[in-house]
Scaffold this active site. Structure first.
Site, mmCIF file in Angstrom:
data_model
loop_
_atom_site.group_PDB
_atom_site.id
_atom_site.type_symbol
_atom_site.label_atom_id
_atom_site.label_comp_id
_atom_site.label_asym_id
_atom_site.label_seq_id
_atom_site.Cartn_x
_atom_site.Cartn_y
_atom_site.Cartn_z
ATOM 1 N N GLU A 213 3.033 -3.314 15.881
ATOM 2 C CA GLU A 213 4.216 -3.690 15.874
ATOM 3 C C GLU A 213 5.119 -2.887 17.026
ATOM 4 O O GLU A 213 4.401 -2.216 17.739
ATOM 5 C CB GLU A 213 4.873 -3.188 14.618
ATOM 6 C CG GLU A 213 4.320 -3.912 13.346
ATOM 7 C CD GLU A 213 4.654 -3.381 12.104
ATOM 8 O OE1 GLU A 213 5.860 -3.253 11.901
ATOM 9 O OE2 GLU A 213 3.735 -3.088 11.162
ATOM 10 N N LYS B 257 0.851 -1.097 0.071
ATOM 11 C CA LYS B 257 0.178 0.038 0.033
ATOM 12 C C LYS B 257 0.937 1.368 -0.057
ATOM 13 O O LYS B 257 0.569 2.282 -0.637
ATOM 14 C CB LYS B 257 -0.984 0.038 1.233
ATOM 15 C CG LYS B 257 -0.388 -0.170 2.504
ATOM 16 C CD LYS B 257 -1.208 -0.224 3.671
ATOM 17 C CE LYS B 257 -0.437 -0.937 4.814
ATOM 18 N NZ LYS B 257 -0.187 -2.275 4.946
ATOM 19 N N GLY C 41 0.902 -9.706 18.892
ATOM 20 C CA GLY C 41 1.265 -9.296 17.627
ATOM 21 C C GLY C 41 0.497 -8.596 16.574
ATOM 22 O O GLY C 41 0.680 -8.806 15.404
ATOM 23 N N GLU D 75 -4.846 -6.122 -5.157
ATOM 24 C CA GLU D 75 -6.018 -6.008 -4.362
ATOM 25 C C GLU D 75 -5.743 -5.997 -2.870
ATOM 26 O O GLU D 75 -6.385 -5.669 -1.829
ATOM 27 C CB GLU D 75 -6.765 -7.373 -4.614
ATOM 28 C CG GLU D 75 -8.123 -7.685 -4.025
ATOM 29 C CD GLU D 75 -9.116 -6.736 -4.207
ATOM 30 O OE1 GLU D 75 -9.745 -6.779 -5.162
ATOM 31 O OE2 GLU D 75 -9.780 -5.945 -3.314
ATOM 32 N N LYS E 144 -4.264 3.214 2.633
ATOM 33 C CA LYS E 144 -5.426 2.548 1.985
ATOM 34 C C LYS E 144 -6.473 3.507 1.410
ATOM 35 O O LYS E 144 -7.181 3.340 0.330
ATOM 36 C CB LYS E 144 -5.833 1.550 3.014
ATOM 37 C CG LYS E 144 -4.894 0.425 3.541
ATOM 38 C CD LYS E 144 -5.328 -0.194 4.775
ATOM 39 C CE LYS E 144 -4.432 -1.073 5.261
ATOM 40 N NZ LYS E 144 -4.796 -1.622 6.541
ATOM 41 N N GLY F 52 -6.664 -6.298 3.274
ATOM 42 C CA GLY F 52 -6.541 -7.307 3.236
ATOM 43 C C GLY F 52 -7.179 -8.566 2.329
ATOM 44 O O GLY F 52 -7.441 -8.400 1.131
#
Lengths: 430, 430
Positions: free
Chosen positions: B191, B106, B188, B130, B206, B135
């Site tokens: 980050e 992105k 997780g 896509e 996005k 996602g």
């Protein structure tokens, strides 16, 4: 090639919507395709009627289908007349004449898919039918293309707006079925003969189409078990609420090692399920892919412009394919042959509402009947209703439908059981 | 052509997901395409590391990008390394070498779209992305193709799973920001350096991509106003709830005659809005088309397999296009040039939380400041907080942002106003 001409078979709600959308977005479509899209001819039943209301199209209307199907200038047929005959003949003939076909006709696709796809493949033309399922919601091409890297075990949808509107009203206001049907008819959401909607037949056709694509195996309308909403009462809805659920008319398609199950019926789902919040005439389709996980698509499942949006999306695809000499690129995906399970073999949870004599030992004897059929009970609500009678609601754990049918048939024969008021399937955790 | 070879640039989470999905669905993909899809080469940074963990791919790994980009056997490049450099160079060179390109990147698409699309059009190869937005949710091709018969005035989305997870936890349990961030990092979801997520930069990229497609005009990352969730407190969430709303980090893109607005910021929306129920790491995109009406797409916006699902969908398209000699068929749709409004010119409702001295006339003087800036107030919540101070929450009607900014700057200078605790935009009816 500067212009591609399309022939419209039918000029009802959807046909007029297609005309409007093509007019409104003439420039955008040209910018997308580099080609003009033009309506070349329109088949109508009553020429005079339309010539008066659409004078700008006066030269395009015809009552003779051959002027469209056999017209070499027309490259794409848009079939929006509905019904199987004569639509099927027209469409097959058009494909044999090398034309691409776009249809919004769920009856035809769900019942005669095999011939339609065979002809489409033989002829190498496009056969597109996005508008046949869930109106404007882009689902067909999405499953076939964007999600082609997934296998699907489950497709669950609210795919009939009329009944979703009715159930929403019944839930919100406790309005009985007959009254809410009348209201839906007055608003134009239900037809004068509402059978196809309220008996789940419309949803069954759409589910057959969805299941065929999701499971790569042909499922036809006749394969789908369909049960409508005519027996749902505000009392059932109230009990469902007490259990933390709502009642929706769902199309449910699942696949496991034994085969495919496809069924349309009122279903109690937990209030927290994404589909539970889909109200009024809205549709939604919930799929679970092995890679992508759960996905939900929500939107208007019917209506002039939403359905036309789907048809025009297909027209743009078909025009692009013609100008790129690449028609037929989206093929039939039913390359497997999987068995469809009879309804007795499906598994579900069940909500059973019954009236029993209110005396000692009756609950035990009812519970015994379920036990004898290996049906395990998850919860029971008992309420006194009339004098010496009690109303009982039983929610079972997941069990094969035939055991429930056997249990219900035993219950019906018991002298202490006065009435089996309703049996409703349930999905999810309560 | 029996086999199409693809080259993977990168073998992190998404790259490994693509490998897994291609393995799992080898047969389905062959049945769909009539062609085998094979990974021909994989670019990694540390050869040794991967050779140990993926011995079956030992001959495919390379540290030299030229062995992929300049390899005539490889027809499709899948770029899943992330970042702008050197990914951009690799991808441009690959297109110049006649290869189709699929990317999940992105950053690159949102910042360097113009060059990428120019090269894709010059070379007539596919350029598909896509996976760069939301996602696994199929939205890019859906907007470009299935919904091509619509114009869009609005795209609103929850397009960052990390912050949606954090806001969901803060809403459910009243956990403060710092604590929920730590939890997200442990799971997780966030980050070690969470800046890109929590400051709204990931969502802004996005949104730039979505807005470009929806409005047919190039919008870049730099055009998007981005404000993150770092200043949101459980107190704000509690007040929002009292007003009937929830706080979500939304990407909002709208278009009117003055131009395009694109902004990412915490937003209070009514509890009844379809996006309000989108919780945890789920993403959802809400669009309103002129024909189709409102549509919502819901699913997993990140993760190994959901993102791989999108990449593999694009791979299948690219392989089909190569075998049909029809690459480049999905072109750039930014054929217009529309201005992007500065943030001061957008209109919104505003929630302003402030601490004032609790004495007669203070509310009147605060109200007067809003009045002077033509800001009309929809509702006020006043609560005593500490000794002689009161906490005030003002919800305005829709107004241009610069009037709010002016009002807030005047309020800040008033001796009776101790603190402007937060200013949060709101959308919808309260």
């Amino acid at each position: 090639m500067a212009t591609v001409k399309i022939g419209l078979l039918g000029f009802g709600t959807v046909g007029r919507g297609v005309y409007k959308v093509l007019q409104t977005h003439r420039e955008k479509i040209y910018n997308t395709l580099g080609v003009e899209v033009e309506i070349g001819r329109v088949l109508v039943r009553n020429l005079e009627k339309y010539q008066k209301t659409y004078p700008e199209l006066i030269d395009l209307f015809t009552e003779n289908p051959e002027e469209i199907i056999d017209n070499p200038e027309i490259k794409i047929i848009v079939e929006v007349m509905g019904g199987i005959n004569p639509a099927l003949d027209y469409v097959l003939q058009a494909m044999k004449n090398g034309k691409s076909v776009i249809t919004a006709n769920k009856d035809m696709v769900a019942e005669r898919g095999r011939e339609l796809f065979a002809t489409h493949e033989e002829q190498g033309v496009d056969f597109l039918f996005e508008a046949s399922v869930a109106g404007g919601i882009p689902i067909i091409r999405t499953l076939k293309e964007s999600l082609a890297g997934n296998s699907f075990k489950e497709v669950i949808g609210i795919i009939n707006g009329t009944t979703n509107y009715m159930l929403t009203k019944m839930s919100l206001f406790g309005t009985p079925y007959e009254e809410v049907l009348k209201e839906a008819q007055e608003k134009g959401y239900a037809e004068a003969d509402p059978t196809s909607d309220v008996e789940g037949l419309d949803a069954a056709r759409k589910l057959a189409i969805l299941a065929s694509i999701a499971f790569n195996s042909r499922v036809t309308f006749g394969d789908v078990y369909a049960e409508g909403i005519t027996r749902i009462t505000p009392i059932d809805i109230q009990y469902a609420r007490e259990l933390g659920g709502v009642i929706k008319l769902l199309g449910i398609a699942k696949e496991d090692e034994e085969g495919i199950e496809v069924r349309v019926h009122p279903t109690i789902i937990p209030e927290s399920h994404p589909l539970a919040a889909v109200n009024d005439v809205f549709n939604a389709i919930f799929v679970e892919g092995d890679a992508v996980g759960p996905l939900m698509f929500y939107g208007r499942g019917a209506g002039e412009l939403p359905t036309a949006s789907a048809v025009v999306g297909d027209i743009i695809e078909a025009v692009k394919n013609i100008s790129h000499h690449d028609t037929g690129r989206i093929g039939c995906t039913c390359y497997l042959e999987k068995p469809v399970k009879p309804i007795g073999e499906i598994s579900s949870k069940y909500f059973i509402r019954l009236v029993v004599e209110d005396k000692p030992g009756v609950l035990a004897s009812v519970a015994q009947v379920f036990g004898n059929q290996s049906v395990s009970i998850a919860s029971v609500i008992q309420k006194r209703s009339l004098e010496d009678l009690a109303e009982l609601v039983v929610l079972t754990h997941r069990v094969k439908e035939r055991y429930i049918r056997d249990a219900v048939s035993v219950l019906k024969g018991m002298s202490t059981v006065r009435e089996i008021s309703n049996v409703i399937r349930a999905e999810g955790d309560f």
